[in-house]
Design a protein around this motif. Sequence first.
Motif, PDB file in Angstrom:
ATOM      1  N   GLN A  66      44.571  43.123  45.162  1.00 16.75           N
ATOM      2  CA  GLN A  66      44.801  42.571  43.834  1.00 16.75           C
ATOM      3  C   GLN A  66      45.132  41.085  43.960  1.00 16.75           C
ATOM      4  OE1 GLN A  66      44.231  44.438  41.333  1.00 16.75           O
ATOM      5  NE2 GLN A  66      45.015  43.354  39.553  1.00 16.75           N
ATOM      6  N   VAL A  67      44.659  40.314  43.009  1.00 17.98           N
ATOM      7  CA  VAL A  67      44.892  38.876  42.983  1.00 17.98           C
ATOM      8  C   VAL A  67      45.579  38.512  41.676  1.00 17.98           C
ATOM      9  CG1 VAL A  67      43.783  36.617  42.908  1.00 17.98           C
ATOM     10  CG2 VAL A  67      42.933  38.360  44.479  1.00 17.98           C
ATOM     11  N   ARG A  68      46.559  37.637  41.771  1.00 14.43           N
ATOM     12  CA  ARG A  68      47.240  37.133  40.584  1.00 14.43           C
ATOM     13  C   ARG A  68      46.940  35.653  40.443  1.00 14.43           C
ATOM     14  NH1 ARG A  68      53.499  35.847  39.608  1.00 14.43           N
ATOM     15  NH2 ARG A  68      53.571  35.918  37.328  1.00 14.43           N
ATOM     16  N   LEU A  69      46.621  35.237  39.212  1.00 15.98           N
ATOM     17  CA  LEU A  69      46.325  33.841  38.917  1.00 15.98           C
ATOM     18  C   LEU A  69      47.340  33.333  37.903  1.00 15.98           C
ATOM     19  CD1 LEU A  69      42.441  34.138  38.482  1.00 15.98           C
ATOM     20  CD2 LEU A  69      43.676  33.399  40.513  1.00 15.98           C
ATOM     21  N   VAL A  70      47.961  32.210  38.205  1.00 15.61           N
ATOM     22  CA  VAL A  70      48.956  31.637  37.301  1.00 15.61           C
ATOM     23  C   VAL A  70      48.572  30.201  36.990  1.00 15.61           C
ATOM     24  CG1 VAL A  70      51.371  31.050  36.975  1.00 15.61           C
ATOM     25  CG2 VAL A  70      50.763  33.134  38.220  1.00 15.61           C
ATOM     26  N   GLU A  71      48.293  29.935  35.717  1.00 10.38           N
ATOM     27  CA  GLU A  71      47.923  28.596  35.285  1.00 10.38           C
ATOM     28  C   GLU A  71      49.150  27.823  34.823  1.00 10.38           C
ATOM     29  OE1 GLU A  71      44.438  31.142  33.382  1.00 10.38           O
ATOM     30  OE2 GLU A  71      46.620  31.334  33.545  1.00 10.38           O
ATOM     31  N   SER A  72      49.067  26.509  34.919  1.00 11.81           N
ATOM     32  CA  SER A  72      50.108  25.633  34.404  1.00 11.81           C
ATOM     33  C   SER A  72      49.496  24.279  34.088  1.00 11.81           C
ATOM     34  CB  SER A  72      51.235  25.486  35.420  1.00 11.81           C
ATOM     35  OG  SER A  72      50.769  24.918  36.625  1.00 11.81           O
ATOM     36  N   SER A 113      47.398  34.180  44.211  1.00 18.99           N
ATOM     37  CA  SER A 113      48.189  34.864  45.225  1.00 18.99           C
ATOM     38  C   SER A 113      47.690  36.295  45.358  1.00 18.99           C
ATOM     39  CB  SER A 113      49.669  34.851  44.855  1.00 18.99           C
ATOM     40  OG  SER A 113      49.889  35.510  43.621  1.00 18.99           O
ATOM     41  N   GLY A 114      48.020  36.910  46.492  1.00 11.44           N
ATOM     42  CA  GLY A 114      47.583  38.276  46.742  1.00 11.44           C
ATOM     43  C   GLY A 114      46.464  38.313  47.770  1.00 11.44           C
ATOM     44  N   SER A 115      45.624  39.332  47.657  1.00  6.94           N
ATOM     45  CA  SER A 115      44.529  39.544  48.611  1.00  6.94           C
ATOM     46  C   SER A 115      43.297  38.751  48.158  1.00  6.94           C
ATOM     47  CB  SER A 115      44.211  41.029  48.716  1.00  6.94           C
ATOM     48  OG  SER A 115      45.346  41.762  49.149  1.00  6.94           O
ATOM     49  N   CYS A 162      41.854  30.440  33.953  1.00  2.97           N
ATOM     50  CA  CYS A 162      41.402  30.388  35.336  1.00  2.97           C
ATOM     51  C   CYS A 162      40.749  31.714  35.694  1.00  2.97           C
ATOM     52  CB  CYS A 162      42.613  30.137  36.232  1.00  2.97           C
ATOM     53  SG  CYS A 162      42.259  30.041  37.999  1.00  2.97           S
ATOM     54  N   ARG A 163      39.693  31.644  36.470  1.00  4.69           N
ATOM     55  CA  ARG A 163      38.975  32.846  36.897  1.00  4.69           C
ATOM     56  C   ARG A 163      38.668  32.757  38.383  1.00  4.69           C
ATOM     57  NH1 ARG A 163      33.034  34.816  34.505  1.00  4.69           N
ATOM     58  NH2 ARG A 163      33.160  36.991  35.210  1.00  4.69           N
ATOM     59  N   LEU A 164      38.792  33.857  39.076  1.00  3.52           N
ATOM     60  CA  LEU A 164      38.413  33.944  40.490  1.00  3.52           C
ATOM     61  C   LEU A 164      37.459  35.110  40.650  1.00  3.52           C
ATOM     62  CD1 LEU A 164      40.568  33.510  43.643  1.00  3.52           C
ATOM     63  CD2 LEU A 164      39.035  35.456  43.459  1.00  3.52           C
ATOM     64  N   ARG A 196      31.656  43.206  46.745  1.00  6.43           N
ATOM     65  CA  ARG A 196      32.687  43.847  45.913  1.00  6.43           C
ATOM     66  C   ARG A 196      32.680  43.326  44.485  1.00  6.43           C
ATOM     67  NH1 ARG A 196      37.850  42.557  49.359  1.00  6.43           N
ATOM     68  NH2 ARG A 196      36.690  40.596  49.505  1.00  6.43           N
ATOM     69  N   ARG A 197      32.200  42.091  44.307  1.00  8.99           N
ATOM     70  CA  ARG A 197      32.141  41.496  42.970  1.00  8.99           C
ATOM     71  C   ARG A 197      33.490  41.598  42.259  1.00  8.99           C
ATOM     72  NH1 ARG A 197      26.973  40.276  41.516  1.00  8.99           N
ATOM     73  NH2 ARG A 197      25.311  41.184  42.797  1.00  8.99           N
ATOM     74  N   LEU A 198      34.563  41.224  42.955  1.00  9.29           N
ATOM     75  CA  LEU A 198      35.888  41.224  42.348  1.00  9.29           C
ATOM     76  C   LEU A 198      35.983  40.112  41.307  1.00  9.29           C
ATOM     77  CD1 LEU A 198      37.940  41.700  45.632  1.00  9.29           C
ATOM     78  CD2 LEU A 198      37.286  43.460  43.974  1.00  9.29           C
ATOM     79  N   ASP A 199      36.767  40.360  40.272  1.00  6.33           N
ATOM     80  CA  ASP A 199      36.807  39.420  39.156  1.00  6.33           C
ATOM     81  C   ASP A 199      38.214  39.436  38.570  1.00  6.33           C
ATOM     82  OD1 ASP A 199      34.669  38.957  36.193  1.00  6.33           O
ATOM     83  OD2 ASP A 199      36.218  37.710  37.096  1.00  6.33           O
ATOM     84  N   TYR A 200      38.887  38.282  38.598  1.00  2.00           N
ATOM     85  CA  TYR A 200      40.251  38.184  38.113  1.00  2.00           C
ATOM     86  C   TYR A 200      40.382  37.011  37.144  1.00  2.00           C
ATOM     87  CZ  TYR A 200      41.049  41.020  42.289  1.00  2.00           C
ATOM     88  OH  TYR A 200      40.993  42.001  43.240  1.00  2.00           O
ATOM     89  N   TRP A 201      41.281  37.190  36.161  1.00  3.65           N
ATOM     90  CA  TRP A 201      41.551  36.150  35.173  1.00  3.65           C
ATOM     91  C   TRP A 201      43.045  35.856  35.109  1.00  3.65           C
ATOM     92  CZ3 TRP A 201      37.873  33.680  32.147  1.00  3.65           C
ATOM     93  CH2 TRP A 201      36.596  34.205  32.144  1.00  3.65           C
ATOM     94  N   GLY A 202      43.362  34.614  34.797  1.00  2.00           N
ATOM     95  CA  GLY A 202      44.737  34.247  34.506  1.00  2.00           C
ATOM     96  C   GLY A 202      45.064  34.499  33.051  1.00  2.00           C
ATOM     97  N   GLN A 203      46.286  34.181  32.674  1.00  9.09           N
ATOM     98  CA  GLN A 203      46.753  34.474  31.319  1.00  9.09           C
ATOM     99  C   GLN A 203      46.412  33.369  30.333  1.00  9.09           C
ATOM    100  OE1 GLN A 203      48.633  33.183  33.643  1.00  9.09           O
ATOM    101  NE2 GLN A 203      49.740  31.528  32.630  1.00  9.09           N
ATOM    102  N   GLY A 204      46.018  32.218  30.838  1.00  4.80           N
ATOM    103  CA  GLY A 204      45.621  31.105  29.973  1.00  4.80           C
ATOM    104  C   GLY A 204      46.737  30.111  29.721  1.00  4.80           C
ATOM    105  N   THR A 205      46.333  28.883  29.469  1.00  4.54           N
ATOM    106  CA  THR A 205      47.288  27.825  29.118  1.00  4.54           C
ATOM    107  C   THR A 205      46.686  27.007  27.976  1.00  4.54           C
ATOM    108  OG1 THR A 205      48.637  25.997  29.976  1.00  4.54           O
ATOM    109  CG2 THR A 205      46.408  26.200  30.865  1.00  4.54           C
TER     110      THR A 205
END
Length: 118
Positions: A1-7, A25-27, A95-97, A103-112
């Motif tokens: 799991q990956v966590r994205l934090v925008e600022s 952060s994360g894997s 933010c997106r990773l 695996r086509r993993l896809d993660y999003w941040g919460q937005g700013t």
Amino acid sequence: QVRLVESGGGLVQPGGSLRLSCAASGSIPSRNTMAWYRQAPGKQRELASSITNGGDTNYADPVKGRFTISRDNTRSTVYLQMDSLKPEDTAVYYCRLQSRDWRRLDYWGQGTQVTVSS
């Protein structure tokens, strides 16, 4: 799991600058693309800019020449330097990773929120 934090979002006058940051952060997959998307009120989310872990960049036409994307792989952080801001840049920036493997993993941040207004 990956966590994205925008600022870095906020209120700025037209012609001003802001720098957004997104810390992952994360894997984190080694081969990945990180990107900034934005969504204005009543509009669809759209790509602003992206960058691969190798440094290849891409910009949407509305931000070319004004925005600069960069990343620090040692800190797993991507930045978006936004200059010459216009009222039409007002949006929530996400933010997106994405992994660039099977695996086509896809993660999003919460937005700013970015607001460009006088």
